[in-house]
Design a protein around this motif. Sequence first.
Motif, PDB file in Angstrom:
ATOM      1  N   VAL A 183     -24.937 -61.595  27.147  1.00  0.00           N
ATOM      2  CA  VAL A 183     -25.182 -62.644  26.153  1.00  0.00           C
ATOM      3  C   VAL A 183     -26.419 -62.317  25.304  1.00  0.00           C
ATOM      4  N   LYS A 184     -27.409 -61.679  25.917  1.00  0.00           N
ATOM      5  CA  LYS A 184     -28.612 -61.303  25.166  1.00  0.00           C
ATOM      6  C   LYS A 184     -28.273 -60.383  23.994  1.00  0.00           C
ATOM      7  N   LYS A 185     -27.214 -59.613  24.144  1.00  0.00           N
ATOM      8  CA  LYS A 185     -26.843 -58.634  23.124  1.00  0.00           C
ATOM      9  C   LYS A 185     -25.842 -59.182  22.106  1.00  0.00           C
ATOM     10  N   LEU A 186     -25.386 -60.415  22.299  1.00  0.00           N
ATOM     11  CA  LEU A 186     -24.441 -60.993  21.352  1.00  0.00           C
ATOM     12  C   LEU A 186     -25.083 -61.140  19.977  1.00  0.00           C
ATOM     13  N   PRO A 187     -24.378 -60.786  18.933  1.00  0.00           N
ATOM     14  CA  PRO A 187     -24.951 -60.937  17.587  1.00  0.00           C
ATOM     15  C   PRO A 187     -25.029 -62.404  17.183  1.00  0.00           C
ATOM     16  N   SER A 188     -26.071 -62.755  16.456  1.00  0.00           N
ATOM     17  CA  SER A 188     -26.164 -64.103  15.893  1.00  0.00           C
ATOM     18  C   SER A 188     -25.260 -64.184  14.672  1.00  0.00           C
ATOM     19  N   THR A 189     -24.538 -65.277  14.542  1.00  0.00           N
ATOM     20  CA  THR A 189     -23.643 -65.458  13.396  1.00  0.00           C
ATOM     21  C   THR A 189     -23.848 -66.843  12.802  1.00  0.00           C
ATOM     22  N   ILE A 190     -23.455 -66.992  11.540  1.00  0.00           N
ATOM     23  CA  ILE A 190     -23.588 -68.295  10.882  1.00  0.00           C
ATOM     24  C   ILE A 190     -22.219 -68.878  10.545  1.00  0.00           C
ATOM     25  N   SER A 191     -21.179 -68.356  11.197  1.00  0.00           N
ATOM     26  CA  SER A 191     -19.845 -68.910  11.014  1.00  0.00           C
ATOM     27  C   SER A 191     -19.014 -68.647  12.258  1.00  0.00           C
ATOM     28  N   TYR A 192     -18.198 -69.633  12.630  1.00  0.00           N
ATOM     29  CA  TYR A 192     -17.230 -69.394  13.697  1.00  0.00           C
ATOM     30  C   TYR A 192     -16.273 -68.268  13.307  1.00  0.00           C
ATOM     31  N   ALA A 193     -16.080 -68.072  12.023  1.00  0.00           N
ATOM     32  CA  ALA A 193     -15.127 -67.069  11.551  1.00  0.00           C
ATOM     33  C   ALA A 193     -15.630 -65.645  11.731  1.00  0.00           C
ATOM     34  N   ASP A 194     -16.910 -65.476  12.012  1.00  0.00           N
ATOM     35  CA  ASP A 194     -17.517 -64.147  12.056  1.00  0.00           C
ATOM     36  C   ASP A 194     -17.579 -63.553  13.457  1.00  0.00           C
ATOM     37  N   ASN A 195     -16.822 -64.108  14.391  1.00  0.00           N
ATOM     38  CA  ASN A 195     -16.903 -63.678  15.781  1.00  0.00           C
ATOM     39  C   ASN A 195     -15.579 -63.144  16.307  1.00  0.00           C
ATOM     40  N   ARG A 196     -15.670 -62.200  17.248  1.00  0.00           N
ATOM     41  CA  ARG A 196     -14.526 -61.849  18.080  1.00  0.00           C
ATOM     42  C   ARG A 196     -14.425 -62.905  19.172  1.00  0.00           C
ATOM     43  N   TYR A 197     -13.220 -63.157  19.644  1.00  0.00           N
ATOM     44  CA  TYR A 197     -13.017 -64.098  20.751  1.00  0.00           C
ATOM     45  C   TYR A 197     -12.167 -63.437  21.820  1.00  0.00           C
ATOM     46  N   PHE A 198     -12.477 -63.765  23.074  1.00  0.00           N
ATOM     47  CA  PHE A 198     -11.839 -63.124  24.213  1.00  0.00           C
ATOM     48  C   PHE A 198     -11.303 -64.156  25.196  1.00  0.00           C
ATOM     49  N   GLY A 199     -10.123 -63.884  25.713  1.00  0.00           N
ATOM     50  CA  GLY A 199      -9.641 -64.597  26.878  1.00  0.00           C
ATOM     51  C   GLY A 199     -10.033 -63.784  28.098  1.00  0.00           C
ATOM     52  N   VAL A 200     -11.053 -64.213  28.822  1.00  0.00           N
ATOM     53  CA  VAL A 200     -11.580 -63.393  29.914  1.00  0.00           C
ATOM     54  C   VAL A 200     -10.618 -63.316  31.092  1.00  0.00           C
ATOM     55  N   ASN A 201      -9.701 -64.271  31.185  1.00  0.00           N
ATOM     56  CA  ASN A 201      -8.731 -64.273  32.282  1.00  0.00           C
ATOM     57  C   ASN A 201      -7.499 -63.464  31.915  1.00  0.00           C
ATOM     58  N   SER A 202      -6.828 -62.944  32.922  1.00  0.00           N
ATOM     59  CA  SER A 202      -5.637 -62.116  32.716  1.00  0.00           C
ATOM     60  C   SER A 202      -4.361 -62.930  32.894  1.00  0.00           C
ATOM     61  N   PHE A 203      -3.337 -62.500  32.180  1.00  0.00           N
ATOM     62  CA  PHE A 203      -2.004 -63.081  32.298  1.00  0.00           C
ATOM     63  C   PHE A 203      -1.001 -61.966  32.573  1.00  0.00           C
ATOM     64  N   ILE A 204       0.163 -62.353  33.037  1.00  0.00           N
ATOM     65  CA  ILE A 204       1.216 -61.401  33.335  1.00  0.00           C
ATOM     66  C   ILE A 204       2.302 -61.534  32.272  1.00  0.00           C
ATOM     67  N   PHE A 205       2.593 -60.429  31.596  1.00  0.00           N
ATOM     68  CA  PHE A 205       3.557 -60.410  30.504  1.00  0.00           C
ATOM     69  C   PHE A 205       4.821 -59.668  30.959  1.00  0.00           C
ATOM     70  N   THR A 206       5.957 -60.205  30.547  1.00  0.00           N
ATOM     71  CA  THR A 206       7.232 -59.567  30.861  1.00  0.00           C
ATOM     72  C   THR A 206       7.604 -58.595  29.749  1.00  0.00           C
ATOM     73  N   SER A 207       7.759 -57.336  30.110  1.00  0.00           N
ATOM     74  CA  SER A 207       8.094 -56.321  29.116  1.00  0.00           C
ATOM     75  C   SER A 207       9.574 -56.397  28.758  1.00  0.00           C
ATOM     76  N   LYS A 208       9.929 -55.663  27.723  1.00  0.00           N
ATOM     77  CA  LYS A 208      11.313 -55.675  27.235  1.00  0.00           C
ATOM     78  C   LYS A 208      12.294 -55.206  28.311  1.00  0.00           C
ATOM     79  N   ASN A 209      11.843 -54.319  29.199  1.00  0.00           N
ATOM     80  CA  ASN A 209      12.735 -53.811  30.249  1.00  0.00           C
ATOM     81  C   ASN A 209      12.615 -54.600  31.554  1.00  0.00           C
ATOM     82  N   GLY A 210      11.935 -55.761  31.493  1.00  0.00           N
ATOM     83  CA  GLY A 210      11.876 -56.643  32.650  1.00  0.00           C
ATOM     84  C   GLY A 210      10.727 -56.390  33.602  1.00  0.00           C
TER      85      GLY A 210
END
Length: 330
Positions: A173-200
């Motif tokens: 967090v100390k290294k996070l850049p300061s921004t003046i807009s919500y639009a200027d940030n990357r966002y991450f889903g820190v939790n993982s999900f399981i995706f079904t591929s085309k071949n099942g």
Amino acid sequence: MQTRTLSMLIKASLFTALPMLTLPTEAAQKTISELVDAVNGTPDELSRDAGKKVKLRNHANGFCTSGVFKPNPQATDAFAIPFFTQANIDIIARFSLGGINPLSSDKTTGRFMSLKLNGDNESLHFVTSNAEVFFASNLDDFFTFQTKIKQGNEGKQWLIDNKPDTKAFFDYVKKLPSTISYADNRYFGVNSFIFTSKNGESVAGRWIFEPVNGVRAVSANELAQKPDHFLQQELTERIASTPATWDLFVQLAEEQDKVNDPTIVWPTSRKRLLIGQVIINGQHDDSKATLECDKGIFNPLQLPKGISPSADPILNARSAAYIESFIRRN
């Protein structure tokens, strides 16, 4: 789980049309009620009652807006997820800061974006932040963090000295850049999900939102010139002329990656697939759903066919905790 908590979850599921949740065994160490108390800083009945009166909630400083999601047609070449075959999907978005103070200063570095993608027959919700790493891998450590952090500098130092995952989070967090807009940030889903591929087959992945115009950092001096509350007005004025836009990717795990631990950041070399584009333009800001956005919750386990939760205990406790918090403030 305590009888009272289970009863409230049942009631909540009836009026919010959310799926009932089976929490991991680890959740028995801390009840959902205890976890919400730790977040709210309400460790006893007196403070809990006071919290209900002022409608305590995490991410109290926030606002809702709207937009559209445009799936990448090629996403269905990799995944068997019918939800992404739609051309345009309406979005309700909530941007916020962390913490229970609705008047917290916008000059902090933490930024959060929650989304509801409401399709023809299914929905997909996201709960994300601009930090790629989480501070706890289990519910006991989550409880300890929330309790200690409310003790000020002494509690924070205890966490740094005793909880390596939390220390790594603070360092990040100390290294996070300061921004003046919500639009200027990357966002991450820190939790993982399981995706079904085309071949099942099943493959684990995490959500990453990349701002189309890149991350725009500002200096400490530029940030200091801003008033304490500027983020909502900035985004509202911005999207009135130019939408805020992010490309949504799924970062795919490899065999050696720890899928169920949100304190671990996967290597940047992991393959990413473009799922579509999030366009926040305010087009439905006058709709009842947007205006009453805070009357519901963003449920990260609200998933369409082809996506399922991982066994991450933090992820699997989220919905129940959000429902508990929702009930307390209503």
